[in-house]
Design a protein around this motif. Structure first.
Motif, mmCIF file in Angstrom:
data_model
loop_
_atom_site.group_PDB
_atom_site.id
_atom_site.type_symbol
_atom_site.label_atom_id
_atom_site.label_comp_id
_atom_site.label_asym_id
_atom_site.label_seq_id
_atom_site.Cartn_x
_atom_site.Cartn_y
_atom_site.Cartn_z
ATOM 1 N N SER A 1 0.829 -1.195 0.000
ATOM 2 C CA SER A 1 0.000 0.000 0.000
ATOM 3 C C SER A 1 0.872 1.256 0.000
ATOM 4 N N GLU A 2 0.226 2.417 -0.200
ATOM 5 C CA GLU A 2 0.960 3.680 -0.126
ATOM 6 C C GLU A 2 1.544 3.883 1.265
ATOM 7 N N LYS A 3 0.799 3.468 2.286
ATOM 8 C CA LYS A 3 1.292 3.614 3.653
ATOM 9 C C LYS A 3 2.541 2.777 3.866
ATOM 10 N N GLU A 4 2.543 1.556 3.341
ATOM 11 C CA GLU A 4 3.724 0.699 3.477
ATOM 12 C C GLU A 4 4.908 1.273 2.714
ATOM 13 N N LEU A 5 4.650 1.834 1.532
ATOM 14 C CA LEU A 5 5.734 2.442 0.759
ATOM 15 C C LEU A 5 6.311 3.635 1.505
ATOM 16 N N ALA A 6 5.450 4.454 2.081
ATOM 17 C CA ALA A 6 5.921 5.615 2.836
ATOM 18 C C ALA A 6 6.790 5.182 4.008
ATOM 19 N N THR A 7 6.394 4.086 4.676
ATOM 20 C CA THR A 7 7.188 3.571 5.786
ATOM 21 C C THR A 7 8.569 3.135 5.314
ATOM 22 N N ILE A 8 8.610 2.467 4.160
ATOM 23 C CA ILE A 8 9.894 2.015 3.600
ATOM 24 C C ILE A 8 10.773 3.203 3.254
ATOM 25 N N LEU A 9 10.186 4.221 2.625
ATOM 26 C CA LEU A 9 10.964 5.380 2.195
ATOM 27 C C LEU A 9 11.491 6.187 3.377
ATOM 28 N N ASN A 10 10.819 6.098 4.501
ATOM 29 C CA ASN A 10 11.252 6.848 5.673
ATOM 30 C C ASN A 10 12.055 6.003 6.651
ATOM 31 N N SER A 11 12.451 4.816 6.221
ATOM 32 C CA SER A 11 13.275 3.953 7.058
ATOM 33 C C SER A 11 14.609 3.739 6.365
ATOM 34 N N ASP A 12 15.523 3.059 7.048
ATOM 35 C CA ASP A 12 16.822 2.768 6.453
ATOM 36 C C ASP A 12 16.880 1.342 5.919
ATOM 37 N N GLN A 13 15.712 0.697 5.820
ATOM 38 C CA GLN A 13 15.645 -0.659 5.301
ATOM 39 C C GLN A 13 15.049 -0.650 3.896
ATOM 40 N N ALA A 14 15.898 -0.893 2.901
ATOM 41 C CA ALA A 14 15.435 -0.887 1.510
ATOM 42 C C ALA A 14 15.015 -2.307 1.127
ATOM 43 N N ASP A 15 13.749 -2.650 1.384
ATOM 44 C CA ASP A 15 13.300 -4.022 1.140
ATOM 45 C C ASP A 15 12.156 -4.076 0.143
ATOM 46 N N TYR A 16 12.131 -3.158 -0.808
ATOM 47 C CA TYR A 16 11.095 -3.175 -1.843
ATOM 48 C C TYR A 16 11.763 -2.981 -3.196
ATOM 49 N N ARG A 17 11.551 -3.922 -4.095
ATOM 50 C CA ARG A 17 12.235 -3.901 -5.386
ATOM 51 C C ARG A 17 11.230 -3.998 -6.526
ATOM 52 N N VAL A 18 11.554 -3.347 -7.616
ATOM 53 C CA VAL A 18 10.677 -3.320 -8.784
ATOM 54 C C VAL A 18 11.391 -3.992 -9.963
ATOM 55 N N PRO A 19 10.987 -5.213 -10.352
ATOM 56 C CA PRO A 19 11.572 -5.836 -11.541
ATOM 57 C C PRO A 19 11.273 -5.002 -12.779
ATOM 58 N N MET A 20 12.294 -4.765 -13.597
ATOM 59 C CA MET A 20 12.108 -3.999 -14.827
ATOM 60 C C MET A 20 13.156 -4.411 -15.841
ATOM 61 N N SER A 21 12.844 -4.240 -17.096
ATOM 62 C CA SER A 21 13.789 -4.484 -18.183
ATOM 63 C C SER A 21 14.178 -3.134 -18.778
ATOM 64 N N ILE A 22 15.461 -2.790 -18.698
ATOM 65 C CA ILE A 22 15.968 -1.534 -19.246
ATOM 66 C C ILE A 22 16.677 -1.844 -20.554
ATOM 67 N N GLY A 23 16.113 -1.376 -21.655
ATOM 68 C CA GLY A 23 16.653 -1.690 -22.971
ATOM 69 C C GLY A 23 17.804 -0.785 -23.378
ATOM 70 N N GLU A 24 18.390 -1.122 -24.511
ATOM 71 C CA GLU A 24 19.499 -0.339 -25.049
ATOM 72 C C GLU A 24 18.970 0.977 -25.634
ATOM 73 N N PRO A 25 19.784 2.045 -25.588
ATOM 74 C CA PRO A 25 19.364 3.315 -26.196
ATOM 75 C C PRO A 25 19.259 3.195 -27.716
ATOM 76 N N HIS A 26 18.299 3.896 -28.303
ATOM 77 C CA HIS A 26 18.186 3.895 -29.756
ATOM 78 C C HIS A 26 17.950 5.318 -30.250
ATOM 79 N N ALA A 27 18.535 5.636 -31.393
ATOM 80 C CA ALA A 27 18.435 6.976 -31.965
ATOM 81 C C ALA A 27 17.089 7.159 -32.646
ATOM 82 N N GLU A 28 16.440 8.310 -32.381
ATOM 83 C CA GLU A 28 15.145 8.626 -32.966
ATOM 84 C C GLU A 28 15.124 10.090 -33.391
ATOM 85 N N LEU A 29 14.021 10.495 -34.035
ATOM 86 C CA LEU A 29 13.808 11.887 -34.411
ATOM 87 C C LEU A 29 12.633 12.435 -33.619
#
Length: 304
Positions: free
Chosen positions: A81-109
């Motif tokens: 929940s938002e309350k749980e996230l706020a508790t994590i952000l205001n503590s020194d325990q980083a125990d919440y992780r977000v899986p994500m795929s970060i791709g390679e940069p590509h040139a665009e216009l």
């Protein structure tokens, strides 16, 4: 312009504390990077679905676009929940992780026909919906996302970004290749006497297969012990009760940086749990006792 990170997330941490916390929260082992399919281990192909696009600048003043995409092949983070996230952000325990795929940069216009750089970041659709509905999760995710890009490509991105209203993606969404490596080896024994645990390399990144997503079984009983019992443990021992399993050949075990995913085919059991410590996957071992029907995991913990 977007609000600054501190005001958007509503935290009371100082700048240095906030930076240190987000560095801990930044998912690195589960940051699923692109891989040449002709080399190395097996892979899953992820075709991202466009979500929204934001525009910012690099430290050199160059335009940078970040395409936030979604795919069912990226596992969701733990639902809090938002309350749980706020508790994590205001503590020194980083125990919440977000899986994500970060791709390679590509040139665009850009719309003016000028060259620019675009990055693609893919997350699970359920978490995508959450960041669209919650200002707190939206700000949290974009902070972690920007820091992930900066860490991976050794760049600096302006936090005064703009989310484009009429564009979900800049360019053409390229496929992402998610490393799976080989499945972990589970040593099978028949006696009740503990033997030396296998130290074969285990999976370091977790991607839920479609089979696991749609055919989950009941959660088995389990017990996790820590050694030593007090202070930061050197290792964890997980004992998982699998009375309906006849052979380790029916088990699929994936270990993430702080996550255990176990599936007993076909849909006999399914276990997906997060741990409060970062693991040393390369030194972890697994042993299934055919007599007691217990799977024992020995999980060395990364030092503080």
């Amino acid at each position: 312009m977007a609000a600054s990170d501190g005001s958007l997330l509503g935290t009371e941490l100082g700048d240095e504390e906030t930076e240190a916390l987000y560095q801990k929260l930044l998912l690195q082992a589960n940051e699923l990077q692109g891989l040449d399919p002709e080399q190395g281990p097996a892979y899953n192909t992820v075709a991202p679905e466009p979500g929204f696009c934001l525009k910012t600048k690099s430290e050199k003043g160059e335009k940078v676009f970040i395409n936030i995409c979604k795919s069912e092949q990226i596992p969701p983070p733990r639902d809090i929940s938002e309350k749980e996230l706020a508790t994590i952000l205001n503590s020194d325990q980083a125990d919440y992780r977000v899986p994500m795929s970060i791709g390679e940069p590509h040139a665009e216009l850009d719309k003016g026909g000028k060259g620019c750089i675009a990055y693609d970041v893919v997350i699970n659709p359920s978490f995508f919906d959450k960041i669209k509905e919650s200002v707190m999760f939206h700000g949290f995710f974009l902070t972690v996302c920007l820091q992930g890009l900066e860490h991976k490509y050794e760049t600096t991105l302006d936090r005064n970004y703009v989310i484009l209203k009429n564009r979900k993606f800049l360019g053409t969404p390229p496929d992402h290749y998610i490393r799976t490596k080989s499945k972990p080896r589970i040593e099978e024994v028949e006696s009740d006497v503990p033997e030396e645990k296998s130290k074969k390399s285990l999976i370091t990144e977790i991607v839920d297969s479609k089979e696991n997503q749609s055919n989950k079984g009941p959660e088995p009983e389990y017990l996790i012990l820590r050694e030593p019992p007090e202070g930061h443990p050197e290792f964890l021992v997980a004992e998982i009760q699998l009375p309906k399993v006849k052979s380790s050949k029916t088990l699929t075990l994936d270990l993430g940086e702080d996550r255990i995913v176990l599936h007993a085919h076909p849909s006999i059991y399914h276990l997906d749990i997060y741990l409060p410590y970062d693991l040393n996957q390369d030194e972890s071992g697994a042993q299934f006792n055919k007599n007691t029907k217990v799977l024992t995991l020995t999980l060395p913990v990364q030092p503080v």
